[in-house]
Design a protein around this motif. Structure first.
Motif, PDB file in Angstrom:
ATOM      1  N   LEU A 117      15.156   3.994   8.785  1.00 49.31           N
ATOM      2  CA  LEU A 117      13.814   4.129   8.218  1.00 49.31           C
ATOM      3  C   LEU A 117      12.752   3.603   9.168  1.00 49.31           C
ATOM      4  O   LEU A 117      11.667   4.171   9.266  1.00 49.31           O
ATOM      5  N   ALA A 118      13.054   2.504   9.879  1.00 46.26           N
ATOM      6  CA  ALA A 118      12.086   1.937  10.810  1.00 46.26           C
ATOM      7  C   ALA A 118      11.777   2.887  11.955  1.00 46.26           C
ATOM      8  O   ALA A 118      10.688   2.841  12.528  1.00 46.26           O
ATOM      9  N   HIS A 119      12.718   3.770  12.294  1.00 37.91           N
ATOM     10  CA  HIS A 119      12.522   4.711  13.393  1.00 37.91           C
ATOM     11  C   HIS A 119      12.219   6.121  12.906  1.00 37.91           C
ATOM     12  O   HIS A 119      12.254   7.068  13.689  1.00 37.91           O
ATOM     13  N   SER A 120      11.931   6.277  11.623  1.00 40.56           N
ATOM     14  CA  SER A 120      11.586   7.589  11.086  1.00 40.56           C
ATOM     15  C   SER A 120      10.116   7.672  10.707  1.00 40.56           C
ATOM     16  O   SER A 120       9.677   8.661  10.164  1.00 40.56           O
ATOM     17  N   ARG A 121       9.369   6.612  10.959  1.00 42.51           N
ATOM     18  CA  ARG A 121       7.949   6.508  10.615  1.00 42.51           C
ATOM     19  C   ARG A 121       7.738   6.481   9.097  1.00 42.51           C
ATOM     20  O   ARG A 121       6.670   6.846   8.616  1.00 42.51           O
ATOM     21  N   VAL A 122       8.758   6.095   8.377  1.00 47.14           N
ATOM     22  CA  VAL A 122       8.618   5.837   6.947  1.00 47.14           C
ATOM     23  C   VAL A 122       8.374   4.339   6.788  1.00 47.14           C
ATOM     24  O   VAL A 122       9.226   3.525   7.153  1.00 47.14           O
ATOM     25  N   SER A 123       7.231   3.973   6.266  1.00 48.72           N
ATOM     26  CA  SER A 123       6.886   2.562   6.141  1.00 48.72           C
ATOM     27  C   SER A 123       7.503   1.992   4.876  1.00 48.72           C
ATOM     28  O   SER A 123       6.855   1.857   3.837  1.00 48.72           O
ATOM     29  N   TYR A 124       8.786   1.662   4.973  1.00 55.80           N
ATOM     30  CA  TYR A 124       9.470   1.138   3.804  1.00 55.80           C
ATOM     31  C   TYR A 124       8.907  -0.215   3.386  1.00 55.80           C
ATOM     32  O   TYR A 124       9.034  -0.616   2.231  1.00 55.80           O
ATOM     33  N   ALA A 125       8.273  -0.943   4.312  1.00 56.45           N
ATOM     34  CA  ALA A 125       7.660  -2.224   3.942  1.00 56.45           C
ATOM     35  C   ALA A 125       6.577  -2.017   2.892  1.00 56.45           C
ATOM     36  O   ALA A 125       6.427  -2.829   1.970  1.00 56.45           O
ATOM     37  N   VAL A 421      19.750   6.304  -0.214  1.00 56.12           N
ATOM     38  CA  VAL A 421      18.645   5.401   0.105  1.00 56.12           C
ATOM     39  C   VAL A 421      17.651   6.063   1.051  1.00 56.12           C
ATOM     40  O   VAL A 421      16.429   5.984   0.840  1.00 56.12           O
ATOM     41  N   PHE A 422      18.140   6.711   2.095  1.00 54.60           N
ATOM     42  CA  PHE A 422      17.241   7.316   3.077  1.00 54.60           C
ATOM     43  C   PHE A 422      16.245   8.265   2.414  1.00 54.60           C
ATOM     44  O   PHE A 422      15.029   8.175   2.644  1.00 54.60           O
ATOM     45  N   PHE A 423      16.747   9.144   1.585  1.00 49.11           N
ATOM     46  CA  PHE A 423      15.902  10.215   1.055  1.00 49.11           C
ATOM     47  C   PHE A 423      15.121   9.765  -0.183  1.00 49.11           C
ATOM     48  O   PHE A 423      14.070  10.334  -0.474  1.00 49.11           O
ATOM     49  N   ARG A 424      15.597   8.739  -0.865  1.00 53.76           N
ATOM     50  CA  ARG A 424      14.819   8.196  -1.983  1.00 53.76           C
ATOM     51  C   ARG A 424      13.595   7.461  -1.467  1.00 53.76           C
ATOM     52  O   ARG A 424      12.488   7.617  -1.998  1.00 53.76           O
ATOM     53  N   VAL A 425      13.771   6.631  -0.442  1.00 55.46           N
ATOM     54  CA  VAL A 425      12.641   5.910   0.140  1.00 55.46           C
ATOM     55  C   VAL A 425      11.692   6.887   0.830  1.00 55.46           C
ATOM     56  O   VAL A 425      10.469   6.750   0.749  1.00 55.46           O
ATOM     57  N   GLU A 426      12.266   7.889   1.518  1.00 50.97           N
ATOM     58  CA  GLU A 426      11.420   8.898   2.172  1.00 50.97           C
ATOM     59  C   GLU A 426      10.555   9.617   1.148  1.00 50.97           C
ATOM     60  O   GLU A 426       9.349   9.836   1.372  1.00 50.97           O
ATOM     61  N   ASN A 427      11.136   9.993   0.017  1.00 53.18           N
ATOM     62  CA  ASN A 427      10.379  10.708  -1.000  1.00 53.18           C
ATOM     63  C   ASN A 427       9.274   9.835  -1.594  1.00 53.18           C
ATOM     64  O   ASN A 427       8.165  10.302  -1.858  1.00 53.18           O
ATOM     65  N   GLU A 428       9.573   8.567  -1.800  1.00 53.10           N
ATOM     66  CA  GLU A 428       8.544   7.664  -2.336  1.00 53.10           C
ATOM     67  C   GLU A 428       7.400   7.504  -1.340  1.00 53.10           C
ATOM     68  O   GLU A 428       6.223   7.476  -1.731  1.00 53.10           O
ATOM     69  N   TRP A 429       7.729   7.413  -0.058  1.00 52.21           N
ATOM     70  CA  TRP A 429       6.681   7.313   0.963  1.00 52.21           C
ATOM     71  C   TRP A 429       5.869   8.603   1.029  1.00 52.21           C
ATOM     72  O   TRP A 429       4.646   8.575   1.193  1.00 52.21           O
ATOM     73  N   ASN A 430       6.532   9.727   0.869  1.00 46.90           N
ATOM     74  CA  ASN A 430       5.822  11.006   0.869  1.00 46.90           C
ATOM     75  C   ASN A 430       4.825  11.058  -0.293  1.00 46.90           C
ATOM     76  O   ASN A 430       3.683  11.521  -0.127  1.00 46.90           O
ATOM     77  N   LYS A 431       5.239  10.584  -1.473  1.00 46.27           N
ATOM     78  CA  LYS A 431       4.327  10.561  -2.611  1.00 46.27           C
ATOM     79  C   LYS A 431       3.141   9.635  -2.353  1.00 46.27           C
ATOM     80  O   LYS A 431       2.002   9.950  -2.722  1.00 46.27           O
ATOM     81  N   MET A 432       3.400   8.500  -1.724  1.00 44.33           N
ATOM     82  CA  MET A 432       2.316   7.556  -1.434  1.00 44.33           C
ATOM     83  C   MET A 432       1.310   8.153  -0.458  1.00 44.33           C
ATOM     84  O   MET A 432       0.094   8.022  -0.638  1.00 44.33           O
ATOM     85  N   THR A 433       1.798   8.820   0.585  1.00 48.12           N
ATOM     86  CA  THR A 433       0.884   9.419   1.556  1.00 48.12           C
ATOM     87  C   THR A 433       0.107  10.585   0.951  1.00 48.12           C
ATOM     88  O   THR A 433      -1.074  10.774   1.253  1.00 48.12           O
ATOM     89  N   MET A 434       0.760  11.350   0.080  1.00 45.73           N
ATOM     90  CA  MET A 434       0.060  12.451  -0.574  1.00 45.73           C
ATOM     91  C   MET A 434      -1.039  11.930  -1.503  1.00 45.73           C
ATOM     92  O   MET A 434      -2.142  12.486  -1.553  1.00 45.73           O
ATOM     93  N   ARG A 435      -0.738  10.853  -2.234  1.00 42.40           N
ATOM     94  CA  ARG A 435      -1.764  10.272  -3.101  1.00 42.40           C
ATOM     95  C   ARG A 435      -2.911   9.701  -2.281  1.00 42.40           C
ATOM     96  O   ARG A 435      -4.083   9.832  -2.658  1.00 42.40           O
TER      97      ARG A 435
END
Length: 471
Positions: A117-125, A421-435
């Protein structure tokens, strides 16, 4: 606690929600997302591990040497036992230490999750709302390495002492291990990543007692615990044997024993993570009135029939189990697996036609993808189905006597959750960026309307300008 790099920050010093995040599929995603032409894939895990191993080659070498030595001692200890006792001897060691090894495996996989996740540009933090004190993936691996070596050393000492006739000393090994882990986690001193330990314990309390609005971290950890239900059940059985003085007894647990398969605590512990998620969903519905929360609660409730019907094997005659309860158990297992798989794909990941992605530029996937290898998404959709089917095994207390099968199936469930985990966190980040992108557009539109209103002259009711009666 959950690890990784610090989140990107805006020039003003505050965390920036819309980070540079890649999307693939032919067009640029919402504002703040990197265009496909600029996207580069994350470095491979080997590209990270090789420099790490070179920098710490002495520690890695000593660790591997210790593992080889422990395995050699364990093999010699089993060989010293009478052949008629070897299987029971290994069974008891497996009972105590297999759940701890599964926990260590989950921590190892979580470190790999953080690295990816840290190297996929998904800000899991930002997804988990973590501060700057959270653990990095390297620190997570240090914790998992220490836990793995501690468990392996304790298991080796147990088998060595028992095989040499030191029964009382051998019996102390699993007891010390099971006592030291929670005590270390609850250590009231500012050592051993204290902020992360407090964060984790607080999350466990919140998911057990959902008395406040549910955060992403709350239901995420509860979801991970559902994959560890079998390990938690084995922990309960181990503690039961310790509390009744049955450690190092080399006795097969019959169903009628106090810690045997008839125990009501086995299905209770298996159901506990699902009950936590069930009540979390009800709490979310109470806060949001979103009916999808009720559908999610229904999904978790489908695990209860699987657990209950499996446990009935030890409370009804064998003929009745085979004629009545076993077909019902199989039916409940199919319903649970199919419903859970549908929810993984369509709700947790936003894939498939059920999520309205049939006409997506990435067939059956989302428009915005943050991992560059598109084939990985299709792989995980297929593999998740296979692993979901075997996943039912861990909910079934009547299928636990084959040690090799138990180990493999439990480990496969950890791998399935690792993928999830990878795709659940990715999807949540996608929703955050879209909002965030939608909010930015709304602000721009509001600012434009205010600019236009400033250019309109004020008129009075008679049509004149500048009168005190201007409106």
């Amino acid at each position: 606690m959950l690890g990784g790099v610090d989140p990107p920050r805006s020039p003003g010093g505050k965390p920036s929600l819309v980070a540079s995040s890649p999307s693939i599929g032919g067009t640029t995603g919402p504002p703040g997302l990197m265009s496909p032409s600029k996207m580069t894939g994350p470095p491979t895990l080997s590209a990270f591990l090789l420099p790490l191993i070179r920098r710490s080659r002495i520690q890695w070498g000593l660790g591997l040497l210790w593992i080889v030595l422990c395995l050699k001692v364990m093999k010699d200890s089993v060989d010293r036992m009478d052949r008629s006792l070897q299987s029971l001897f290994f069974y008891e060691a497996f009972l105590y230490y297999n759940p701890l090894l599964m926990i260590a495996l989950m921590v190892w996989l979580w470190g790999i999750n953080l690295y990816g996740l840290a190297h996929s540009r998904v800000s899991y933090a930002k997804v988990f709302d973590l501060d700057h004190n959270h653990l990095t993936h390297a620190q997570i691996w240090q914790v998992s390495a220490a836990l793995s070596l501690a468990v392996l050393s304790s298991m080796t000492a147990y088998m060595f002492l028992f095989s040499h006739g030191l029964i009382n000393f051998a019996a102390t090994q699993p007891v010390l291990m099971y006592c030291s882990l929670p005590l270390t986690l609850a250590l009231p001193f500012d050592v051993l990543y204290a902020p992360s330990r407090v964060y984790f314990l607080t999350t466990l309390f919140r998911l057990t007692f959902p008395l406040q609005p549910i955060s992403f971290a709350d239901f995420f950890v509860a979801d991970v615990l559902t994959s560890m239900a079998k390990a938690l059940s084995d922990v309960e059985r181990s503690i039961c044997r310790m509390s009744h003085g049955q450690v190092a007894s080399i006795a097969w647990m019959d169903a009628g024993d106090v810690c045997g398969s008839h125990s009501i605590m086995i299905p209770v512990v298996l159901a506990f993570p699902y009950a936590c998620r069930f009540f979390q969903c009800l709490r979310q519905y109470s806060d949001t009135r979103d009916k999808s929360c009720l559908l999610n609660a229904l999904k978790y409730s489908t695990a209860f029939p699987v657990i209950i019907l499996s446990a009935t094997k030890y409370h009804v005659p064998v003929e009745r189990w085979r004629a009545v309860y076993r077909p019902l158990w199989l039916m409940a297992s199919v319903v649970n697996s199919c419903y859970s798989y549908y929810w993984d794909i369509s709700r947790d990941w936003d894939f498939g036609c059920f999520s309205g992605n049939c006409n997506s530029r990435n067939p059956l996937l989302r428009n915005n993808l943050y991992f560059p290898q598109r084939w990985v998404y299709y792989w995980v959709m297929c593999s998740n189905l296979v692993l979901r089917i075997s996943w039912t095994y861990k909910l079934s207390s009547h299928l636990r006597n084959n040690l090799a099968t138990t180990f493999v199936v439990t480990a496969l469930e950890m791998v399935r959750r690792f993928q999830w985990v990878f795709f659940r966190v990715e999807n949540e980040w996608n929703k955050m960026t879209m909002r965030a992108a939608a909010s930015a557009e709304d602000l721009k539109g509001l600012a434009a309307s205010e600019d236009q209103s400033d250019d309109i002259p004020l008129l009075n009711v008679t049509g004149g300008k500048g009168s005190p009666r201007d409106i």
